[in-house]
Design a protein around this motif. Structure first.
Motif, PDB file in Angstrom:
ATOM      1  N   LYS A  78      -5.224  -8.392  -9.066  1.00  0.00           N
ATOM      2  CA  LYS A  78      -3.880  -7.809  -9.043  1.00  0.00           C
ATOM      3  C   LYS A  78      -3.135  -8.065 -10.349  1.00  0.00           C
ATOM      4  CE  LYS A  78      -3.501  -8.494  -4.058  1.00  0.00           C
ATOM      5  NZ  LYS A  78      -2.838  -9.314  -3.022  1.00  0.00           N
TER       6      LYS A  78
ATOM      7  N   ALA B 272      -7.011  -4.213  -9.197  1.00  0.00           N
ATOM      8  CA  ALA B 272      -6.979  -4.168  -7.732  1.00  0.00           C
ATOM      9  C   ALA B 272      -6.535  -2.789  -7.250  1.00  0.00           C
ATOM     10  CB  ALA B 272      -6.052  -5.246  -7.184  1.00  0.00           C
ATOM     11  N   GLU B 273      -5.536  -2.218  -7.906  1.00  0.00           N
ATOM     12  CA  GLU B 273      -5.086  -0.870  -7.543  1.00  0.00           C
ATOM     13  C   GLU B 273      -6.191   0.151  -7.793  1.00  0.00           C
ATOM     14  OE1 GLU B 273      -0.321  -1.343  -8.431  1.00  0.00           O
ATOM     15  OE2 GLU B 273      -1.695  -1.016 -10.113  1.00  0.00           O
TER      16      GLU B 273
ATOM     17  N   CYS C 192      -9.432  -0.396  -7.746  1.00  0.00           N
ATOM     18  CA  CYS C 192     -10.485  -0.562  -6.732  1.00  0.00           C
ATOM     19  C   CYS C 192     -10.093   0.116  -5.421  1.00  0.00           C
ATOM     20  CB  CYS C 192     -10.785  -2.041  -6.502  1.00  0.00           C
ATOM     21  SG  CYS C 192     -11.645  -2.814  -7.878  1.00  0.00           S
ATOM     22  N   TRP C 193      -8.863  -0.113  -4.977  1.00  0.00           N
ATOM     23  CA  TRP C 193      -8.421   0.532  -3.745  1.00  0.00           C
ATOM     24  C   TRP C 193      -8.424   2.057  -3.881  1.00  0.00           C
ATOM     25  CZ3 TRP C 193      -3.853   3.467  -3.833  1.00  0.00           C
ATOM     26  CH2 TRP C 193      -3.581   4.121  -2.628  1.00  0.00           C
ATOM     27  N   HIS C 194      -7.895   2.550  -4.993  1.00  0.00           N
ATOM     28  CA  HIS C 194      -7.749   3.994  -5.135  1.00  0.00           C
ATOM     29  C   HIS C 194      -9.084   4.687  -5.323  1.00  0.00           C
ATOM     30  CE1 HIS C 194      -5.348   7.594  -6.774  1.00  0.00           C
ATOM     31  NE2 HIS C 194      -5.072   7.442  -5.492  1.00  0.00           N
TER      32      HIS C 194
ATOM     33  N   LEU D   7     -10.575   4.998  -1.896  1.00  0.00           N
ATOM     34  CA  LEU D   7      -9.937   6.099  -1.172  1.00  0.00           C
ATOM     35  C   LEU D   7     -10.408   7.446  -1.726  1.00  0.00           C
ATOM     36  CD1 LEU D   7      -7.908   6.961   0.992  1.00  0.00           C
ATOM     37  CD2 LEU D   7      -6.129   6.852  -0.777  1.00  0.00           C
TER      38      LEU D   7
ATOM     39  N   ALA E  86     -16.219  -1.892  -3.956  1.00  0.00           N
ATOM     40  CA  ALA E  86     -15.359  -3.029  -3.631  1.00  0.00           C
ATOM     41  C   ALA E  86     -15.648  -4.234  -4.524  1.00  0.00           C
ATOM     42  CB  ALA E  86     -15.514  -3.416  -2.165  1.00  0.00           C
TER      43      ALA E  86
END
Length: 194
Positions: free
Chosen positions: A19, A37-38, A40-42, A45, A68
Motif C-alpha cells: 500500500k 496494492a491498488e 494488484c486489486w485492479h 478485477l 495476487a
C-alpha cells in the motif's frame, strides 16, 4: 497462537507494505500515482471482467492466484520500467525480494507462493500468459483509455510501448488490437509521440 499462524500474520503485515509502494502511472482520474496494492486489486478485477479473452481451458482462479502474488517483490524492489539496460539488475533484486518475502510464510506456503511467482515470471503456462497480458494491459487502460495525459510515458513513444507490450498481449488478439488502438489514439491526441 501457533507458529504457522504467527508466520502467516507476519507475512500479511509485510504484504501490507504494498500500500506504500508508489507505482509510475497515475490513477485514471489523474489525482495521484497508484500504489502496488491498488494495482494488484485492479488487475485482478480486470482479469475477472475480461476473462472471456483468455484461451479455452484457462483456469481463471489460477490466474487470480498468480496476480495476487506477482508484485509482492515490489515491497523491496519497487516499481520500475524494465529496459535492456536494467533487466539483469532488476531480476536479481526481484529474486532476492521473493526469497525474503516468501520465506516469512510457513515452508509449504512459502514454496507454493514462490512457485506462483516463478510461474508468472516464466510466462509459459496458459494461466501465466494471460496473467502477464492482464498486467501489461492494466497501466494502458488507466492512462490511455481514461484519456489521461500521464507524464510517466514521456520518454517512451507509441512504438516503444508496442515493442514492450506486444509479446505479452499479441497472444490475445482482441486485447492486442485494443491496446494498439489505445496507443494510436494517444498519438492522434498528441499525448504520445509516434
Amino acid at each position: 497462537m501457533t507458529d504457522t499462524l504467527t508466520r502467516q500474520v507476519r507475512f500479511l503485515l509485510e504484504a501490507d507494505k504494498l500500500k506504500e509502494v508508489v507505482r509510475l502511472n497515475q490513477l485514471s482520474g489523474g489525482s495521484r500515482r497508484e500504489t502496488t496494492a491498488e494495482h494488484c486489486w485492479h488487475v485482478i478485477l480486470q482479469t475477472l471482467t475480461l476473462a472471456d479473452h483468455a484461451g479455452d481451458g484457462t483456469d481463471i482462479s489460477h490466474v487470480v492466484r498468480l496476480l495476487a502474488v506477482h508484485d509482492l517483490v515490489e515491497i523491496d524492489a519497487g516499481d520500475h520500467w524494465v529496459t535492456n539496460d536494467n533487466r539483469a539488475e532488476i531480476k536479481v533484486r526481484e529474486q532476492a525480494a521473493a526469497e525474503r518475502v516468501f520465506s516469512l510464510l510457513p515452508p509449504d506456503q512459502a514454496l507454493d507462493f514462490r512457485n506462483l511467482w516463478l510461474e508468472f515470471e516464466a510466462c509459459e503456462t496458459p494461466e501465466a500468459r494471460f496473467a502477464n497480458a492482464m498486467d501489461a494491459l492494466h497501466p494502458m487502460v488507466l492512462v490511455f483509455a481514461s484519456g489521461l495525459d500521464d507524464p510517466t510515458h514521456e520518454p517512451m513513444s507509441a512504438a516503444d510501448l508496442r515493442r514492450t507490450k506486444e509479446a505479452r498481449l499479441a497472444p490475445f488478439p482482441g486485447l492486442w488490437d485494443y491496446a494498439r488502438d489505445l496507443l494510436d489514439q494517444a498519438v492522434r491526441d498528441g499525448r504520445l509521440l509516434p
